[in-house]
Design an enzyme around this catalytic site. Structure first.
Site, short mmCIF file in Angstrom:
data_model
loop_
_atom_site.label_atom_id
_atom_site.label_comp_id
_atom_site.label_asym_id
_atom_site.label_seq_id
_atom_site.Cartn_x
_atom_site.Cartn_y
_atom_site.Cartn_z
CG HIS A 140 -1.27 -0.80 1.77
ND1 HIS A 140 -1.20 -2.65 1.91
CD2 HIS A 140 -2.83 -0.86 1.70
CE1 HIS A 140 -2.59 -3.05 2.56
NE2 HIS A 140 -3.56 -2.60 1.54
CG ASP B 5 1.84 -1.13 3.22
OD1 ASP B 5 0.87 -1.02 4.73
OD2 ASP B 5 1.34 -2.25 2.27
CG HIS C 178 -11.41 -10.86 2.31
ND1 HIS C 178 -10.63 -10.33 1.61
CD2 HIS C 178 -10.07 -11.05 3.57
CE1 HIS C 178 -9.58 -9.49 2.16
NE2 HIS C 178 -9.55 -9.64 3.59
CG ASP D 273 -4.20 -10.95 -1.33
OD1 ASP D 273 -3.23 -10.62 -1.74
OD2 ASP D 273 -4.57 -10.04 -0.11
CG ASP E 112 -5.11 -11.44 7.40
OD1 ASP E 112 -6.08 -11.95 6.88
OD2 ASP E 112 -5.05 -10.09 7.23
CG ASP F 234 -2.93 -10.02 2.94
OD1 ASP F 234 -2.76 -9.58 3.66
OD2 ASP F 234 -3.99 -9.58 2.35
C1 XUL Z 1 -7.76 -7.00 4.22
C2 XUL Z 1 -6.56 -7.00 2.70
C3 XUL Z 1 -5.45 -5.89 2.47
C4 XUL Z 1 -5.96 -5.90 1.07
C5 XUL Z 1 -5.14 -5.17 0.35
O1 XUL Z 1 -8.11 -7.42 4.59
O2 XUL Z 1 -6.90 -7.98 2.51
O3 XUL Z 1 -5.08 -6.11 2.88
O4 XUL Z 1 -5.15 -7.83 0.43
O5 XUL Z 1 -5.47 -3.60 0.77
CO CO Z 2 -5.45 -9.18 1.32
#
Ligand code: XUL
Ligand code: CO
Length: 435
Positions: free
Chosen positions: A99, A102, A269, A294, A307, A337
């Site tokens: 990001h 970051d 997610h 991710d 995560d 991620d």
């Molecule tokens: C949040 C997430 C983020 C995205 C990028 O749940 O997964 O880190 O991957 O903004």
């Molecule tokens: Co993510």
């Protein structure tokens, strides 16, 4: 300065190795199903979890021991660049993701923030050319700064929309400068807390306006990255608009955006949305929308985005199967991620977490190789859907049948017979491939 002095380059040593700094299954050059493991898996390290995450949680403060803190925020940012390139080189991973927030500290003004970004991007560019590492994707953090309290592109405040646009404009320029292969949109605060005060129609229209502007600007500056939307159902908002792959695809189709986007699908997610990871990958594949992943995993007894590094071989194998069936991830990759647990606070744990995830994907790939060789799923599907190969089934598939011909058929065929799926048998056989 060397940031990881205990670690030399991680190499493949085979399953019997007891060296914690070695791959036991990931052998980058080994050819599996016609491609090297490295080509199949295209791993990436996430800047936010690896370089930024400090181990704090809602009940406790930072615990992570890290040696890259400098005298000023910009010194720390520069140290982090050197540390991540050392990490990527030692881990033998080719890609990274970040990001904007970051990599460089936010300033008092947008101008100052952009100046900080420029300074760090120049350093990243230099390190990329020295090491050959590549940017899988960058994105804009439009959820941490208090200005995004009501969202970004879906904010009730038009001034915030303008700020978000300026931020993504800069992100696209940075992506172009660093040759990013993808650009990600994760709408952490694009959703609503309560419908009592939400104009959902306006908010979604505005999000679509925002995406069209991003597509137009990328074209204008010849930034050829694949745009990706990352669905997530909730957290931090109560309800996020890009709830899951189906919702994101419906949104993109309705607003004429589908051809410009694919999806970045995250395991945790998917499970937060009440799906399995492989379900989400399969949905995306049905619509030719699988862009990147991710990689992580949730915890089934916790209801939030934990995560964790992916170590669940069963789920990873089924995910890798979807990727292989997709013909690979194209411009995409497998971005960890994922964050080490709070109790894994030593800097070397960053290696152990990534090695665990990488080895799990390698084992998943090897299991998929066996499944493909035996046509395990192909045979199941062929048998299960055999009735569509000829007779009335072939007429349905070819478009020859209609309600009248089907009624005629049904009236004559009064003895209908279904066959058992023997699903328990399938699951038991699948275990033989995975374990
Ligand atoms: C949040 C997430 C983020 C995205 C990028 O749940 O997964 O880190 O991957 O903004
Ligand atoms: Co993510």
């Amino acid at each position: 300065m060397e940031y990881f002095p205990n670690v030399k380059k991680i190499t493949f040593e085979g399953p019997k190795s007891d060296n914690p700094f070695a791959f036991r299954y990931y052998n980058p050059q080994e050819v599996v199903l016609g491609k090297s493991m490295k080509e199949h898996l295209r791993f990436a390290v996430a800047y936010w979890h690896t370089m930024i995450q400090d181990g704090c949680d809602p009940f406790g403060s930072a615990v992570n021991k890290r040696n890259w803190f400098g005298k000023t925020p910009i010194d720390t940012a520069k140290n982090r660049v050197d540390a991540i390139f050392e990490f990527l080189t030692k881990l033998d991973v080719d890609y990274f993701c970040f990001h904007d927030a970051d990599i460089a500290p936010e300033g008092e003004t947008l101008k100052e923030t952009n100046k900080n970004i420029d300074e760090i991007v120049a350093l990243i560019k230099q390190r990329m050319s020295e090491t050959g590492k590549r940017l899988l994707w960058n994105t804009a953090n439009m959820f941490s700064n208090p200005r995004f309290v009501h969202g970004a592109a879906s904010s009730s405040n038009a001034v915030v929309f303008a700020h978000a646009a300026a931020q993504v404009k800069k992100g696209l320029e940075v992506g172009k400068e660093l040759g990013a292969t993808n650009y990600v949109f994760w709408g952490g605060r694009e959703g609503y807390e309560s419908l009592l005060n939400t104009d959902m129609n306006l908010e979604q229209d505005n999000m679509a306006r925002f995406f069209h502007m991003a597509v137009d600007y990328a074209k204008e500056i010849n930034f050829e990255a694949q745009f990706l939307i990352e669905p997530k159902p909730k957290e931090p908002t109560t309800h996020q608009y890009d709830f899951d792959c189906s919702a994101a695809i419906a949104f993109l189709s309705a607003y004429g955006l589908k051809k410009y986007f694919k999806l970045n699908i995250e395991a945790n997610h998917a499970t937060l949305a009440g799906h399995t990871f492989e379900h989400e990958l399969n949905i995306a594949r049905c619509y030719d929308m699988l862009g990147s992943i991710d990689a992580n995993q949730g915890n089934s007894i916790l209801g939030w985005d934990t995560d964790e590094f992916p170590t669940d071989l069963y789920s990873v194998t089924l995910a890798v199967y979807q990727i292989v069936e997709n013909g690979g991830l194209g411009k995409g990759g497998i971005n960890f991620d994922a964050k080490v647990r709070r109790s894994s606070f030593e800097q070397d744990d960053l290696f152990f977490g990534h090695i665990a995830g990488i080895d799990t994907f390698a084992r998943g790939l090897k299991a998929v190789e066996k499944l493909k060789k035996d046509k395990f799923f192909e045979n199941i599907l062929e048998k299960r859907y055999a009735s569509y190969k000829n007779g009335i089934g072939a007429d349905i598939v070819s478009g020859k049948a209609n309600f009248k011909t089907l009624e005629e058929y049904a009236l004559q065929n009064t003895k209908l017979k279904n066959e058992s799926d023997h699903l328990e048998q399938i699951k038991s056989k699948l275990n033989d491939y995975i374990f």
